[in-house]
Design an enzyme around this catalytic site. Structure first.
Site, short mmCIF file in Angstrom:
data_model
loop_
_atom_site.label_atom_id
_atom_site.label_comp_id
_atom_site.label_asym_id
_atom_site.label_seq_id
_atom_site.Cartn_x
_atom_site.Cartn_y
_atom_site.Cartn_z
N ASP A 84 0.70 -1.06 -0.03
CA ASP A 84 0.20 0.07 -0.12
C ASP A 84 1.05 1.17 0.01
O ASP A 84 2.03 1.06 0.60
CB ASP A 84 -0.98 0.03 1.33
CG ASP A 84 -2.31 1.02 1.11
OD1 ASP A 84 -2.46 1.39 -0.18
OD2 ASP A 84 -2.95 1.56 2.09
N ASP B 269 -4.78 -2.40 -2.90
CA ASP B 269 -5.86 -1.65 -3.25
C ASP B 269 -5.71 -0.42 -4.35
O ASP B 269 -6.57 0.14 -4.58
CB ASP B 269 -6.52 -0.91 -1.87
CG ASP B 269 -5.37 -0.03 -1.23
OD1 ASP B 269 -4.36 0.33 -1.98
OD2 ASP B 269 -5.53 0.45 -0.24
#
Length: 157
Positions: free
Chosen positions: A9, A73
């Site tokens: 991330d 993500d």
């Protein structure tokens, strides 16, 4: 020890602004290796890419050849590596609209490290996925100029 999964991330306070990245490598025995870093002036996309680069460099150093899911993500990262990359290379690193591909040097590093071994997998951010949440916490800490405690198993052997 065999790697079971990798999570990555990136985060940015302002875009551009101070940023951070986090990577979580999960082994089959449940142990983990965490990595992270930051940049005083960057973008969220660059931090997402830097997290994946660190993960792939770590994986390469292990010599492991089994397929590994890499969870992120970032749809930008997944789309870039799985859909857009070949077209960019064919067109001399230009986009469909004729402009230069942003973050070209990072895309080139990712391309060099990528292989069929990597299963690029989208996970929704901030939705309770423990691996993604941990990477987010590491990335946000670095973006805020803090150095979080990172669990590390030691050098790759």
């Amino acid at each position: 020890m065999k790697i079971q999964a990798i999570y990555t991330d990136g985060a940015c306070s302002g875009n551009p602004g101070p940023g951070g990245w986090g990577t979580l490598v999960v082994f089959e025995d449940g142990s983990v290796h965490e990595m992270g870093g930051g940049d005083r002036q960057t973008t969220n996309n660059r931090m997402e890419m830097q997290a994946a680069i660190a993960a792939l460099e770590y994986l390469k150093a292990t010599g492991q050849t089994q397929p590994i899911p890499l969870y992120t993500d970032s749809q930008y990262l997944i789309n870039g590596i799985t859909q857009w990359m070949n077209g960019w290379k064919r067109k001399g690193w230009t986009t469909s609209s004729g402009g230069a591909v942003l973050n070209q040097e990072l895309w080139q590093r990712l391309d060099a490290l990528n292989s069929r071994q990597i299963q690029w997998t989208y996970v929704r951010g901030h939705a309770g996925n423990a691996g993604n949440e941990r990477c987010d916490a590491i990335a946000r800490a670095f973006a805020q100029g803090q150095v979080p405690h990172l669990q590390q198993i030691g050098p790759v052997s």
